[in-house]
Design a protein around this motif. Structure first.
Motif, PDB file in Angstrom:
ATOM      1  N   ASP A  48       0.810  -1.226   0.000  1.00  0.00           N
ATOM      2  CA  ASP A  48       0.000   0.000   0.000  1.00  0.00           C
ATOM      3  C   ASP A  48       0.840   1.272   0.000  1.00  0.00           C
ATOM      4  N   GLY A  49       2.167   1.116   0.093  1.00  0.00           N
ATOM      5  CA  GLY A  49       3.033   2.297   0.072  1.00  0.00           C
ATOM      6  C   GLY A  49       2.873   3.173   1.293  1.00  0.00           C
ATOM      7  N   PHE A  65       4.846   3.327   4.129  1.00  0.00           N
ATOM      8  CA  PHE A  65       6.108   3.929   4.576  1.00  0.00           C
ATOM      9  C   PHE A  65       6.891   4.539   3.415  1.00  0.00           C
ATOM     10  N   PHE A  66       6.871   3.863   2.284  1.00  0.00           N
ATOM     11  CA  PHE A  66       7.585   4.346   1.101  1.00  0.00           C
ATOM     12  C   PHE A  66       6.602   4.353  -0.068  1.00  0.00           C
ATOM     13  N   ALA A  67       6.481   5.504  -0.720  1.00  0.00           N
ATOM     14  CA  ALA A  67       5.480   5.666  -1.776  1.00  0.00           C
ATOM     15  C   ALA A  67       5.748   4.741  -2.956  1.00  0.00           C
ATOM     16  N   ASN A  68       4.662   4.244  -3.540  1.00  0.00           N
ATOM     17  CA  ASN A  68       4.757   3.435  -4.751  1.00  0.00           C
ATOM     18  C   ASN A  68       4.403   4.243  -5.996  1.00  0.00           C
ATOM     19  N   ASN A  69       3.857   5.448  -5.800  1.00  0.00           N
ATOM     20  CA  ASN A  69       3.467   6.286  -6.926  1.00  0.00           C
ATOM     21  C   ASN A  69       4.572   7.284  -7.257  1.00  0.00           C
ATOM     22  N   LEU A  70       4.925   7.336  -8.528  1.00  0.00           N
ATOM     23  CA  LEU A  70       5.926   8.287  -9.006  1.00  0.00           C
ATOM     24  C   LEU A  70       5.187   9.468  -9.642  1.00  0.00           C
ATOM     25  N   GLY A 106       7.002  11.392  -3.517  1.00  0.00           N
ATOM     26  CA  GLY A 106       5.945  11.941  -2.675  1.00  0.00           C
ATOM     27  C   GLY A 106       5.013  12.854  -3.447  1.00  0.00           C
ATOM     28  N   ASN A 107       3.744  12.823  -3.093  1.00  0.00           N
ATOM     29  CA  ASN A 107       2.752  13.694  -3.724  1.00  0.00           C
ATOM     30  C   ASN A 107       2.891  15.107  -3.158  1.00  0.00           C
ATOM     31  N   SER A 158      12.011   0.120  -4.830  1.00  0.00           N
ATOM     32  CA  SER A 158      12.959  -0.889  -4.341  1.00  0.00           C
ATOM     33  C   SER A 158      12.868  -1.031  -2.821  1.00  0.00           C
ATOM     34  N   LYS A 159      12.564   0.062  -2.128  1.00  0.00           N
ATOM     35  CA  LYS A 159      12.435   0.003  -0.671  1.00  0.00           C
ATOM     36  C   LYS A 159      11.245  -0.864  -0.268  1.00  0.00           C
TER      37      LYS A 159
END
Length: 251
Positions: A118-119, A121-126, A186-187, A214-215
């Motif tokens: 779900d992202g 801690f670390f975002a999955n959206n670029l 980050g958004n 990758s995180k």
């Protein structure tokens, strides 16, 4: 190891003969011989006399004796019953620790995998942002959108000619329009500003792409490893208990 073997082991380790040891306990040598050869089992009083003469705690004497023998032949001795009950409680306590530890590892591992997916801690959206150029101090934030309109209004008001307007727009495009594109995890909202030279840049959101960072991939691997470790912990504990002759206790 049975009772007689343990008794003989301690006696010989202390360099005592059967007559010496029998005298110390207060029994006949023949009876001691029967005890050491497992032809007779001690009474509760006799067991107490033996451990007292050896200056041992009951649990020290009983620790190496096979549990099956304690259960079948020596259970009538209060110290033996207490020792066996204590072992059951210890096994139960140890099993609970393993189970709680394994459950915690599995839950933490699952939470880590869910957080990675779900992202959290670390975002999955670029996020892709685009800036047309530097907005100088005192200029409108919409200067790059408004400049062509301003030139059109000037022509409509006949303050400049068409040729002058086209030249002005060409100069603006050549000298002021410096497109810059950045991608961040980050958004930062639909629009944000950053200082640049003698003005600022206005960045507008133009695209959002789902990319498994990758995180988060590493976080998922760690979560899976924790879950596997939790299951393995229970299996190893069960195998060790089984190999040691203990009875597996489920909480």
């Amino acid at each position: 190891m049975n009772f007689g073997e343990k008794l003989k082991q301690i006696r010989t380790a202390r360099n005592l003969t059967q007559p010496q040891f029998a005298e110390a306990i207060g029994i006949e040598q023949s009876y001691l011989s029967k005890l050491e050869n497992d032809k007779s089992q001690p009474s509760a009083d006799m067991f107490s006399s033996i451990v007292k003469a050896l200056q041992l705690a009951p649990q020290e004497f009983l620790a190496d004796i096979d549990r099956a023998i304690l259960q079948s032949s020596l259970r009538h001795i209060p110290e033996v019953s207490q020792f066996l009950n204590g072992e059951v409680q210890r096994r139960l306590h140890d099993a609970r620790k393993y189970i709680w530890g394994a459950a915690a590892a599995c839950l933490l591992g699952f939470a880590m995998m869910l957080a990675a997916n779900d992202g959290i801690f670390f975002a999955n959206n670029l996020y892709k942002y685009k800036s047309q150029g530097v907005i100088l101090d005192g200029e409108s934030d919409q200067i790059f959108e408004q400049f062509p309109k301003i030139e059109s209004l000037k022509m409509a008001a006949r303050t400049i000619t068409t040729e002058e307007s086209l030249k002005s727009q060409a100069d603006f495009e050549a000298n002021r329009v410096k497109v810059q594109t950045i991608e961040v995890w980050g958004n930062r909202g639909g629009v944000f500003f950053e200082p640049a030279g003698n003005g600022k840049r206005k960045f507008e959101l133009v695209d959002v792409t789902y990319v498994h960072s990758s995180k988060n991939i590493l976080l998922q691997y760690l979560g899976a490893l924790l879950m596997f470790s939790g299951v393995l912990l229970v299996l190893v504990e069960w195998r060790m208990r089984k190999a040691g002759g203990g009875r597996h206790v489920a909480a």
